[in-house]
Design a protein around this motif. Sequence first.
Motif, PDB file in Angstrom:
ATOM      1  N   THR A   1       0.844  -1.192   0.000  1.00 33.94           N
ATOM      2  CA  THR A   1       0.000   0.000   0.000  1.00 33.94           C
ATOM      3  C   THR A   1       0.879   1.242   0.000  1.00 33.94           C
ATOM      4  O   THR A   1       1.882   1.302   0.724  1.00 33.94           O
ATOM      5  N   TYR A   2       0.475   2.219  -0.797  1.00 33.67           N
ATOM      6  CA  TYR A   2       1.216   3.467  -0.916  1.00 33.67           C
ATOM      7  C   TYR A   2       0.264   4.636  -0.722  1.00 33.67           C
ATOM      8  O   TYR A   2      -0.925   4.550  -1.069  1.00 33.67           O
ATOM      9  N   TRP A   3       0.803   5.728  -0.190  1.00 31.13           N
ATOM     10  CA  TRP A   3       0.010   6.926   0.089  1.00 31.13           C
ATOM     11  C   TRP A   3       0.651   8.159  -0.541  1.00 31.13           C
ATOM     12  O   TRP A   3       1.877   8.268  -0.586  1.00 31.13           O
ATOM     13  N   GLY A   4      -0.197   9.067  -0.976  1.00 26.41           N
ATOM     14  CA  GLY A   4       0.278  10.372  -1.404  1.00 26.41           C
ATOM     15  C   GLY A   4       0.489  11.275  -0.204  1.00 26.41           C
ATOM     16  O   GLY A   4       0.230  10.893   0.937  1.00 26.41           O
ATOM     17  N   GLN A   5       0.932  12.487  -0.473  1.00 24.65           N
ATOM     18  CA  GLN A   5       1.244  13.417   0.608  1.00 24.65           C
ATOM     19  C   GLN A   5       0.015  14.146   1.133  1.00 24.65           C
ATOM     20  O   GLN A   5       0.067  14.769   2.197  1.00 24.65           O
ATOM     21  N   GLY A   6      -1.076  14.054   0.410  1.00 25.61           N
ATOM     22  CA  GLY A   6      -2.317  14.686   0.833  1.00 25.61           C
ATOM     23  C   GLY A   6      -2.510  16.058   0.214  1.00 25.61           C
ATOM     24  O   GLY A   6      -1.552  16.775  -0.067  1.00 25.61           O
ATOM     25  N   THR A   7      -3.777  16.400   0.010  1.00 26.35           N
ATOM     26  CA  THR A   7      -4.126  17.716  -0.499  1.00 26.35           C
ATOM     27  C   THR A   7      -5.290  18.262   0.328  1.00 26.35           C
ATOM     28  O   THR A   7      -6.246  17.545   0.616  1.00 26.35           O
ATOM     29  N   GLN A   8      -5.180  19.515   0.709  1.00 27.54           N
ATOM     30  CA  GLN A   8      -6.179  20.116   1.584  1.00 27.54           C
ATOM     31  C   GLN A   8      -7.396  20.551   0.792  1.00 27.54           C
ATOM     32  O   GLN A   8      -7.275  21.221  -0.245  1.00 27.54           O
ATOM     33  N   VAL A   9      -8.560  20.180   1.290  1.00 22.34           N
ATOM     34  CA  VAL A   9      -9.835  20.663   0.758  1.00 22.34           C
ATOM     35  C   VAL A   9     -10.542  21.399   1.891  1.00 22.34           C
ATOM     36  O   VAL A   9     -10.777  20.832   2.955  1.00 22.34           O
ATOM     37  N   THR A  10     -10.857  22.653   1.648  1.00 21.60           N
ATOM     38  CA  THR A  10     -11.549  23.465   2.647  1.00 21.60           C
ATOM     39  C   THR A  10     -12.843  23.986   2.045  1.00 21.60           C
ATOM     40  O   THR A  10     -12.831  24.622   0.985  1.00 21.60           O
ATOM     41  N   VAL A  11     -13.949  23.678   2.711  1.00 23.56           N
ATOM     42  CA  VAL A  11     -15.261  24.131   2.263  1.00 23.56           C
ATOM     43  C   VAL A  11     -15.752  25.179   3.257  1.00 23.56           C
ATOM     44  O   VAL A  11     -16.079  24.866   4.406  1.00 23.56           O
ATOM     45  N   SER A  12     -15.783  26.411   2.800  1.00 25.46           N
ATOM     46  CA  SER A  12     -16.127  27.506   3.699  1.00 25.46           C
ATOM     47  C   SER A  12     -16.592  28.707   2.904  1.00 25.46           C
ATOM     48  O   SER A  12     -16.128  28.942   1.779  1.00 25.46           O
ATOM     49  N   SER A  13     -17.500  29.456   3.498  1.00 25.54           N
ATOM     50  CA  SER A  13     -17.946  30.698   2.864  1.00 25.54           C
ATOM     51  C   SER A  13     -17.115  31.881   3.358  1.00 25.54           C
ATOM     52  O   SER A  13     -17.338  33.015   2.929  1.00 25.54           O
TER      53      SER A  13
END
Length: 118
Positions: A106-118
């Motif tokens: 199993t391998y993982w990426g470094q991650g990417t931030q998702v922010t849902v906000s007004s």
Amino acid sequence: QVQLVESGGGLVQPGGSLRLSCAASGSIFSPNAMGWYRQAPGKQRELVATITNGGSTNYADSLKGRFTISRDNAKNTVYLQMNSLKPEDTAVYYCNLEHRGVFRSTYWGQGTQVTVSS
């Protein structure tokens, strides 16, 4: 070894859409599955969706209908289309590749931030 590079995260307003991409490179074998997991602050990492190289998909029940996973096997790339985003979708989204043959890894990426906000 496999390298995973995510892209497409960012800030979006509630109700908006985002498309994440993850490109895999290196020694990739079949059968395999690529997928997305997410981790919100103070919470455990959880499944979003996975897709096998044969096209079989698996989704977290709570996300069915809003999120769609797809992949381009020729490009070793997996996508996550996220629609009708909610503040509770805010998290770091991680790409994952799992070899499911005799020798599993199993391998993982470094991650990417998702922010849902007004």
